[in-house]
Design a protein around this motif. Structure first.
Motif, PDB file in Angstrom:
ATOM      1  N   GLN A  67      24.876   6.561 -19.506  1.00  0.00           N
ATOM      2  CA  GLN A  67      23.426   6.522 -19.544  1.00  0.00           C
ATOM      3  C   GLN A  67      22.909   6.078 -18.180  1.00  0.00           C
ATOM      4  OE1 GLN A  67      21.852   4.033 -22.643  1.00  0.00           O
ATOM      5  NE2 GLN A  67      19.754   4.116 -21.879  1.00  0.00           N
ATOM      6  N   ALA A  69      19.498   6.438 -17.230  1.00  0.00           N
ATOM      7  CA  ALA A  69      18.085   6.056 -17.319  1.00  0.00           C
ATOM      8  C   ALA A  69      17.948   4.926 -18.336  1.00  0.00           C
ATOM      9  CB  ALA A  69      17.231   7.251 -17.729  1.00  0.00           C
ATOM     10  N   VAL A  72      16.708   7.014 -23.334  1.00  0.00           N
ATOM     11  CA  VAL A  72      17.095   8.407 -23.530  1.00  0.00           C
ATOM     12  C   VAL A  72      16.603   8.866 -24.894  1.00  0.00           C
ATOM     13  CG1 VAL A  72      19.035  10.010 -23.783  1.00  0.00           C
ATOM     14  CG2 VAL A  72      19.123   8.210 -22.043  1.00  0.00           C
ATOM     15  N   ILE A  96      12.037   7.357 -18.664  1.00  0.00           N
ATOM     16  CA  ILE A  96      12.463   8.295 -19.712  1.00  0.00           C
ATOM     17  C   ILE A  96      11.925   9.684 -19.385  1.00  0.00           C
ATOM     18  CG2 ILE A  96      10.466   7.937 -21.229  1.00  0.00           C
ATOM     19  CD1 ILE A  96      12.447   8.078 -23.621  1.00  0.00           C
ATOM     20  N   THR A 192       7.751  13.344 -17.701  1.00  0.00           N
ATOM     21  CA  THR A 192       8.479  12.129 -17.317  1.00  0.00           C
ATOM     22  C   THR A 192       7.533  10.939 -17.325  1.00  0.00           C
ATOM     23  OG1 THR A 192       8.091  12.621 -14.974  1.00  0.00           O
ATOM     24  CG2 THR A 192      10.183  13.349 -15.915  1.00  0.00           C
ATOM     25  N   GLY A 221      18.720  11.871 -18.593  1.00  0.00           N
ATOM     26  CA  GLY A 221      19.040  10.447 -18.636  1.00  0.00           C
ATOM     27  C   GLY A 221      20.504  10.189 -18.903  1.00  0.00           C
TER      28      GLY A 221
END
Length: 319
Positions: A67, A69, A72, A96, A192, A221
């Motif tokens: 992961q 970001a 997600v 995100i 985004t 992400g």
């Protein structure tokens, strides 16, 4: 079932009927077709449970991904995921990504003491394909004011209706700063969300969404484990679909090579022979004198032997 093998969630108004699994043939027996259909229905239900269990807020990516970001999207939706941010002053962070055709996504930012802002962007909304800030406190955003209440989706963009709380300021000891975005229906394009820190500090972000159709093979992400750059040169990253990546040390392989010694001997012989030959001649003169003439020649044959030996050295190497 989706094209990538994952299962779409059932809407709240849908239900499965299992009459096909009940005996309906002669003598109360199930037909061969009924048995096959019943088997696949049970398999689908079991698969749905496995898929749901595999993707959670803690492990939103595939087992061979990490992961990258803070938040997600989950394809099946229904969960509220939370992350804590620790940002420097003027730092901005992609929190995100909402993919196209995501149902009712929302995100909430909360901070007790620090001034931070949410911004909703279209990463390809500009005429030249550049990013466009749709709503937020930044001067470059198209919409800077908030909607009247949470049921007022006052921002219309590319066929979507969004609610925006507006720019809020923290009030120490009184109330936390809370900013929020949420979409009324499905997204019509990828969007985004960024957090921009006007002061250094800590904030909490939480997101929620319903189902995503179709579910992409790699969710925004998430990244393949092989792309993780935090390990040493000789280390190998090991992922489990979360933000935690383990760097495994290099494995040691022992290889031993042995060279066996060899000897090759060759012999060369040269022979020279010396031979002695004597010739005698007799001559008698008129006076009656006899003369004997002797001629001797000698030839020598000599034999010489030369021996050559070629050897190799025996060695062993280990790595």
């Amino acid at each position: 079932e989706r094209p990538n093998g994952q299962l779409a969630p059932l809407a709240s108004t849908q239900k499965l009927e299992f009459n096909v699994c009940r005996p309906g043939g002669r003598g109360g027996e199930m037909s061969r077709t009924q048995v096959k259909v019943c088997f696949w229905v049970c398999l689908v239900i079991a698969s749905r449970s496995l898929v749901t269990a595999a993707r959670t807020c803690e492990n939103p990516c595939a087992a061979d991904e990490f992961q990258s970001a803070p938040l997600v999207v989950l394809c099946d939706g229904g969960l509220t995921c939370t992350a804590t941010l620790n940002l420097d002053k003027f730092e901005e962070l992609l929190v995100i990504t909402f993919p196209t055709n995501l149902s009712e996504p929302s995100i909430r930012l909360e901070s007790e003491l620090d001034d931070m802002d949410l911004e909703l962007e279209d990463p390809a909304g500009g005429t030249d394909g550049s990013a466009t800030c749709v709503a937020g406190a930044n001067k470059g955003c198209e919409e800077r004011g908030g909607c009247d209440d949470t049921d007022d989706y006052c921002i219309d963009y590319e066929g979507m209706s969004w609610y925006y709380s507006g720019d809020e300021q923290p009030q120490a000891g009184i109330a936390a700063m809370v900013e929020q975005f949420k979409c009324q229906e499905r997204t019509t394009r990828t969007m985004t969300v960024y957090v921009r820190a006007n002061s250094a500090g800590i904030a909490t972000v939480s997101s929620h969404n319903n189902d995503l159709q179709p579910c992409p093979q790699v969710m925004p992400g998430c990244q393949p484990c092989s792309e993780y750059e935090g390990c040493g040169t000789l280390e190998t990253p090991s992922c489990d679909g979360s933000t935690v990546v383990e760097c495994l040390p290099p494995t040691t392989t022992s290889v031993t090579a042995t060279l066996t010694s060899m000897t090759d001997t060759s012999t060369s012989t040269w022979t020279t022979t010396r031979t002695t030959e004597t010739k005698t001649a007799t001559a008698t003169s008129i006076t009656g004198t006899t003369t004997i003439i002797t001629h001797t020649s000698t030839e020598t044959k000599v034999t010489t032997t030369k021996t050559t030996t070629l050897s190799t050295i025996s060695s062993t190497a280990t790595s």
